[in-house]
Design a protein around this motif. Structure first.
Motif, PDB file in Angstrom:
ATOM      1  N   PRO A 186     -16.812  89.818  92.500  1.00  0.00           N
ATOM      2  CA  PRO A 186     -16.030  88.613  92.768  1.00  0.00           C
ATOM      3  C   PRO A 186     -16.854  87.360  92.499  1.00  0.00           C
ATOM      4  O   PRO A 186     -18.090  87.395  92.542  1.00  0.00           O
ATOM      5  CB  PRO A 186     -15.690  88.735  94.259  1.00  0.00           C
ATOM      6  N   LEU A 187     -16.170  86.262  92.210  1.00  0.00           N
ATOM      7  CA  LEU A 187     -16.846  84.982  92.054  1.00  0.00           C
ATOM      8  C   LEU A 187     -17.307  84.481  93.428  1.00  0.00           C
ATOM      9  O   LEU A 187     -16.888  84.988  94.465  1.00  0.00           O
ATOM     10  CB  LEU A 187     -15.897  83.962  91.422  1.00  0.00           C
ATOM     11  N   TRP A 188     -18.173  83.491  93.426  1.00  0.00           N
ATOM     12  CA  TRP A 188     -18.565  82.859  94.685  1.00  0.00           C
ATOM     13  C   TRP A 188     -17.305  82.357  95.397  1.00  0.00           C
ATOM     14  O   TRP A 188     -16.410  81.791  94.766  1.00  0.00           O
ATOM     15  CB  TRP A 188     -19.518  81.698  94.423  1.00  0.00           C
ATOM     16  N   GLY A 189     -17.258  82.542  96.711  1.00  0.00           N
ATOM     17  CA  GLY A 189     -16.039  82.245  97.449  1.00  0.00           C
ATOM     18  C   GLY A 189     -15.941  80.844  98.022  1.00  0.00           C
ATOM     19  O   GLY A 189     -14.879  80.438  98.521  1.00  0.00           O
ATOM     20  N   LEU A 242     -17.760  79.961  89.251  1.00  0.00           N
ATOM     21  CA  LEU A 242     -16.714  79.649  90.222  1.00  0.00           C
ATOM     22  C   LEU A 242     -15.358  79.839  89.571  1.00  0.00           C
ATOM     23  O   LEU A 242     -15.230  79.801  88.341  1.00  0.00           O
ATOM     24  CB  LEU A 242     -16.847  78.197  90.717  1.00  0.00           C
ATOM     25  N   GLY A 243     -14.335  80.038  90.389  1.00  0.00           N
ATOM     26  CA  GLY A 243     -12.982  80.166  89.883  1.00  0.00           C
ATOM     27  C   GLY A 243     -12.216  78.870  90.036  1.00  0.00           C
ATOM     28  O   GLY A 243     -12.636  77.955  90.753  1.00  0.00           O
ATOM     29  N   ALA A 244     -11.088  78.786  89.382  1.00  0.00           N
ATOM     30  CA  ALA A 244     -10.253  77.586  89.479  1.00  0.00           C
ATOM     31  C   ALA A 244      -9.815  77.337  90.920  1.00  0.00           C
ATOM     32  O   ALA A 244      -9.612  76.184  91.329  1.00  0.00           O
ATOM     33  CB  ALA A 244      -9.037  77.722  88.569  1.00  0.00           C
ATOM     34  N   ASP A 245      -9.668  78.405  91.716  1.00  0.00           N
ATOM     35  CA  ASP A 245      -9.185  78.274  93.093  1.00  0.00           C
ATOM     36  C   ASP A 245     -10.296  78.295  94.134  1.00  0.00           C
ATOM     37  O   ASP A 245     -10.016  78.228  95.331  1.00  0.00           O
ATOM     38  CB  ASP A 245      -8.198  79.404  93.400  1.00  0.00           C
ATOM     39  N   THR A 246     -11.559  78.402  93.702  1.00  0.00           N
ATOM     40  CA  THR A 246     -12.670  78.406  94.662  1.00  0.00           C
ATOM     41  C   THR A 246     -12.720  77.071  95.401  1.00  0.00           C
ATOM     42  O   THR A 246     -12.669  76.012  94.763  1.00  0.00           O
ATOM     43  CB  THR A 246     -14.015  78.619  93.929  1.00  0.00           C
ATOM     44  N   PRO A 247     -12.828  77.078  96.732  1.00  0.00           N
ATOM     45  CA  PRO A 247     -13.024  75.811  97.447  1.00  0.00           C
ATOM     46  C   PRO A 247     -14.327  75.167  96.984  1.00  0.00           C
ATOM     47  O   PRO A 247     -15.399  75.769  97.106  1.00  0.00           O
ATOM     48  CB  PRO A 247     -13.102  76.244  98.914  1.00  0.00           C
ATOM     49  N   LYS A 248     -14.241  73.960  96.442  1.00  0.00           N
ATOM     50  CA  LYS A 248     -15.384  73.308  95.823  1.00  0.00           C
ATOM     51  C   LYS A 248     -15.561  71.908  96.395  1.00  0.00           C
ATOM     52  O   LYS A 248     -14.603  71.139  96.484  1.00  0.00           O
ATOM     53  CB  LYS A 248     -15.194  73.220  94.303  1.00  0.00           C
TER      54      LYS A 248
END
Length: 330
Positions: free
Chosen positions: A271-274, A303-309
């Motif tokens: 999984p990508l970083w959460g 990171l993903g498009a939906d990852t809290p950033k």
């Protein structure tokens, strides 16, 4: 536990909630809430430390974050690893230089002559801090070398702390040392580029002198990455791992790359970083990766498009303790 679980901030947190409403102040609150939500939803968190955060005494808040299981992995520079222990044994010998901007070359030379190594407004005493630790850690290096054993830099320091040989020199309340808190938890630590540190230089000198025969007695970079790859795969079987980056540079750049390495170089599922947050005053102007906005990391498969950033463009010595205080309910 649901993310909507009741949370009552303490006096510091209440002040922050009331006054920090816009711009970087609001970004800091959003990032802290995102961190809290990530933990409440069962996630784990990696904290990366760049700059001179240990000399800034971040242990005053980070140690409690570790004790309360709000930090599950630390990546840091060799300087941050060692400087928390320097402060532990030599705090009373440190000197502040509030007017450091006014120092002349002659003033700086006078500090050198007194063996006072300056980090912005704070001078680290060479003899009481660096040489005291060198003498103790050299015995650990030499013993491991003679036994044919190899350990990571942080493991040698954990052994040193557990041996008790430094206790006679403690000059701060041990609850304010993040390295002691990490040692008590046996917290995993990754130290990329450890060679670029005072103890790294001392180890190289020990090899040159012949005190240590095997340069590989201290495990470093590539082995840290292979360890991190296995750790990341294992921990993310059951939960999401987030990244809270204090400053820029190798402390953050190194570990975040474990995900694209697993995907692109090893062609493995992971999984990508959460969660991602960076506190930095760097800008993107000259191709600065440390100042890059989190969305750029999407293009690198981190990171993903939906990852809290989140990014808080401010001074980490101010922001990190405030965020930790908020999360601790202080």
């Amino acid at each position: 536990m649901p993310s909507s679980a009741a949370f009552t901030p303490g006096p510091v947190g209440s002040f922050i909630k009331h006054h920090f409403r816009h711009f970087n102040a609001a970004a800091m609150v959003d990032a802290a809430e995102g961190y809290r939500t990530h933990l409440l939803e069962g996630g784990k968190m990696m904290v990366s430390l760049a700059g001179a955060m240990s000399t800034a005494e971040l242990g005053l808040s980070l140690a409690e974050m570790i004790r309360q299981d709000k930090v599950h992995l630390i990546t840091c520079t060799g300087a941050n690893l060692e400087e928390d222990i320097f402060n532990l044994v030599a705090h009373d010998y440190y000197e502040r230089v509030p007017n450091y901007r006014d120092l002349t070359p002659a003033d700086e030379k006078a500090l050198l002559d007194r063996h006072m190594n300056r980090v912005t407004d704070t001078c680290i005493p060479e003899m009481e801090a660096m040489r005291r630790i060198e003498k103790a850690i050299l015995k650990e290096w030499m013993a491991a070398d003679a036994a044919g054993e190899r350990r990571f830099p942080h493991e040698f320091l954990y052994r040193l702390l557990r041996s008790g040989v430094l206790e006679q020199y403690h000059q701060i309340d041990t609850k304010n040392s993040w390295m002691i808190a990490a040692c008590e938890k046996n917290l995993p630590i990754v130290v990329p580029g450890w060679e670029d540190s005072t103890l790294g230089n001392m180890f190289a000198a020990a090899v040159i002198r012949g005190d240590v025969k095997n340069v590989h007695t201290v495990r470093t970079g590539i082995e840290y990455m292979t360890w991190l790859a296995r750790f990341y795969q294992e921990i993310t079987k059951d939960c999401s791992l987030g990244m809270f980056q204090v400053g820029g540079g190798i402390a953050g750049d190194f570990p975040i790359c474990v995900v694209p390495m697993l995907h692109q170089d090893l062609e493995l599922e992971a999984p990508l970083w959460g969660y991602f947050c960076q506190i930095s005053d760097s800008t993107t102007s000259y191709g600065s990766y440390s100042g890059a906005v989190p969305n750029e990391k999407i293009t690198w498969g981190k990171l993903g498009a939906d990852t809290p950033k989140f990014i808080v463009e401010s001074d980490a010595t101010i922001v990190a303790p405030l965020m930790f205080a908020y999360l601790l309910g202080w």
